[in-house]
Design an enzyme around this catalytic site. Structure first.
Site, PDB file in Angstrom:
ATOM      1  N   SER A   1       0.962  -1.403   0.076  1.00 39.57           N
ATOM      2  CA  SER A   1       0.076  -0.078   0.017  1.00 39.57           C
ATOM      3  C   SER A   1       0.848   1.207   0.144  1.00 39.57           C
ATOM      4  CB  SER A   1      -0.839  -0.048   1.212  1.00 39.57           C
ATOM      5  OG  SER A   1      -1.733  -1.079   1.025  1.00 39.57           O
TER       6      SER A   1
ATOM      7  N   ARG B   1       1.735   4.307  -3.145  1.00 41.00           N
ATOM      8  CA  ARG B   1       1.445   5.630  -2.863  1.00 41.00           C
ATOM      9  C   ARG B   1       2.852   6.397  -2.989  1.00 41.00           C
ATOM     10  NH1 ARG B   1      -2.418   2.721  -0.486  1.00 41.00           N
ATOM     11  NH2 ARG B   1      -4.277   3.304  -0.060  1.00 41.00           N
TER      12      ARG B   1
ATOM     13  N   GLY C   1      -5.840  -4.021  -8.007  1.00 40.28           N
ATOM     14  CA  GLY C   1      -6.986  -3.160  -7.754  1.00 40.28           C
ATOM     15  C   GLY C   1      -6.641  -2.011  -7.040  1.00 40.28           C
TER      16      GLY C   1
ATOM     17  N   ASP D   1      -7.301  -8.147   4.638  1.00 45.61           N
ATOM     18  CA  ASP D   1      -6.495  -8.883   3.621  1.00 45.61           C
ATOM     19  C   ASP D   1      -5.972 -10.101   4.398  1.00 45.61           C
ATOM     20  OD1 ASP D   1      -6.608  -7.479   1.277  1.00 45.61           O
ATOM     21  OD2 ASP D   1      -4.942  -6.312   1.907  1.00 45.61           O
TER      22      ASP D   1
ATOM     23  N   LYS E   1     -12.606  -9.101  -3.479  1.00 48.26           N
ATOM     24  CA  LYS E   1     -11.355  -9.094  -3.571  1.00 48.26           C
ATOM     25  C   LYS E   1     -10.712  -9.708  -4.880  1.00 48.26           C
ATOM     26  CE  LYS E   1      -9.080  -6.964  -0.353  1.00 48.26           C
ATOM     27  NZ  LYS E   1      -9.216  -5.699  -0.353  1.00 48.26           N
TER      28      LYS E   1
END
Length: 449
Positions: A30, A34, A102, A327, A354
């Site tokens: 994640s 970013r 995703g 997750d 998911k």
């Protein structure tokens, strides 16, 4: 078009000795996505260390290059991004292929919505089945226009807004991806973009926006939060140290808990409380996990984790914990299969959308390996063996890396070997997973069936 990796059978069996040693898990996925995106939007050059170099993140790197940022891989997880400033991205010459990610696809929708450009996005067979309407609908209020296949699915075309409007949006279900897409679009809009979430979700976007110099205010509203971003900030390049991914750390951690006599040290794992729900749940189950050298890196809490084999007991996992461990339910189901008693995991509706229908895939994993369970509404109920589960099955992974790794951890702890029908997709999030697990196991615990 994205090439699907060749299917790869992989089996795991109980190791000859306990797991032991030190390991660093790959960088947080994640935060890696970013870091590349914010580096591309910042003025100046951002140095990133510890970047996850899995397929998903490499797709984001390629997309940032296509949008005009200079993105260099200096080796060993060290990357350099020369950004273009807010509103400075350029129209890509070709289709943006987001592979299996995703997160990258949904965040990129927000990024593109705020720029006056036209772009087309696609992905692999799995990503092309996943719903994008949850981001395209709120983002349309900026003035951006989206065209998708039926059901809001990829391939997707976006015409970004020339003068994007700020958003005021209440996210209907907890989703860090939807929240982040709205905030990314808000960067290019004049005024305040306001996002209300019913339950607090992972806040890496807010943390990193502040790290790069944006003004982000967060207020509490019930179980959830109100996030307000001041639009058109000047983001200034800032170094990012990517912590180890807690979702990846979950797999060796649970393996060490379940293989008798094991003790391992996982270095530099991100401990953001909005991501660490699994570790809170394992602690409630009696797991011996100690946080050492707790510290802050790049706005994120980090610690080394010492994990010792433990006799686990069943728990009731409340639905409000789901956003902080969405997750991790497949690997929690493996831990629950070895625990004493019946574990109930509540409120797992989000798992149905998911990489696969992860709730159905987790149930199939349990069924194939002789583990008693039930799905009651959106709850998963697992009847633990109070020791090594039976095992012996072949798990259909549905191109889902977390289902594959969960199956292999089960094989390490089960009475009989467990086979994943396709382990190729593990590389998207955890490059070198099999090699790391074999090193901790001191031999070939994972290998050909």
């Amino acid at each position: 078009m994205h090439d699907t990796p060749a299917a790869r059978l992989l089996a795991a069996r109980a190791p000859a000795r306990p797991l032991s040693g030190k390991a660093a898990v790959p960088g947080d996925k994640s935060i890696s996505h970013r870091a590349l995106m914010f580096g591309a939007l910042a003025v100046g050059t951002t140095e990133i260390t510890g970047l996850l170099e899995g397929e998903d993140v490499l797709r984001t790197a390629a997309a940032m290059r296509a949008l005009g940022a200079t993105v260099q891989n200096l080796g060993g997880g060290h990357w350099r991004v020369a950004g273009r400033g807010i509103g400075g991205l350029v129209e890509p010459e070709d289709v943006l292929d987001m592979g299996n990610s995703g997160t990258a696809a949904r965040l990129l929708c927000g990024l593109l919505a705020g720029h006056k450009l036209f772009a087309v996005m696609t992905g692999d067979a799995s990503l092309r089945k996943r719903p994008m309407k949850r981001v395209t609908e709120p983002l349309s209020a900026t003035g951006a226009r989206f065209a998708t296949r039926a059901g809001g699915r990829l391939p997707l075309a976006v015409e970004g807004a020339a003068d994007p409007l700020p958003l005021d949006y209440r996210v209907p279900v907890p989703s860090a991806q939807v929240k982040s897409a709205c905030l990314l679009a808000g960067l290019c809009a004049r005024g305040i973009t306001r996002v209300v979430e019913p339950e607090a979700t992972r806040d890496h976007t807010e943390n990193m926006l502040r790290h790069f110099g944006a003004t982000v205010e967060v207020g509490i509203e019930g179980h959830g939060r109100v996030i307000e971003l001041t639009g058109q900030p000047e983001l200034v390049a800032a170094p990012v140290v990517v912590p180890g991914d807690p979702s990846s750390a979950a797999f060796p951690a649970v393996a060490a808990l379940l293989v008798p006599g094991s003790e391992i040290l996982l270095r530099g794992v991100g401990m953001n409380p909005l991501r660490a729900g699994l570790f809170a749940t394992l602690a409630e189950m009696g797991a011996d996990i100690t946080r050492l050298d707790e510290r802050i890196e790049g706005g994120e809490p980090v610690a080394d984790l010492r994990v010792k084999a433990s006799a686990l007991r069943a728990v009731d996992v409340p639905p409000e914990r789901a956003p902080s461990m969405i997750d991790e339910y497949p690997i929690l189901a493996v831990a629950a299969a070895a625990a004493a008693g019946t574990t109930r995991m509540r409120g797992l509706k989000e798992l149905r959308v998911k990489e696969s229908d992860r709730l159905a895939a987790t149930a199939a994993l349990l069924e194939a390996n002789g583990i008693r369970f039930a799905i009651e509404g959106d709850d998963l109920v697992v009847h633990g063996a109070g020791g090594p589960p039976p095992g012996g099955g072949t798990v259909v992974t549905h191109m889902d890396h977390r289902i594959a790794m969960s199956a292999l951890v089960l094989g390490l702890a089960a009475q009989r070997p467990v086979t994943a029908d396709d382990a190729a997709f593990i590389e998207t999030s955890f490059p070198g997973f099999a090699a790391l697990m074999n090193r901790l196991a001191g031999g070939e615990a994972l290998g050909a069936p």
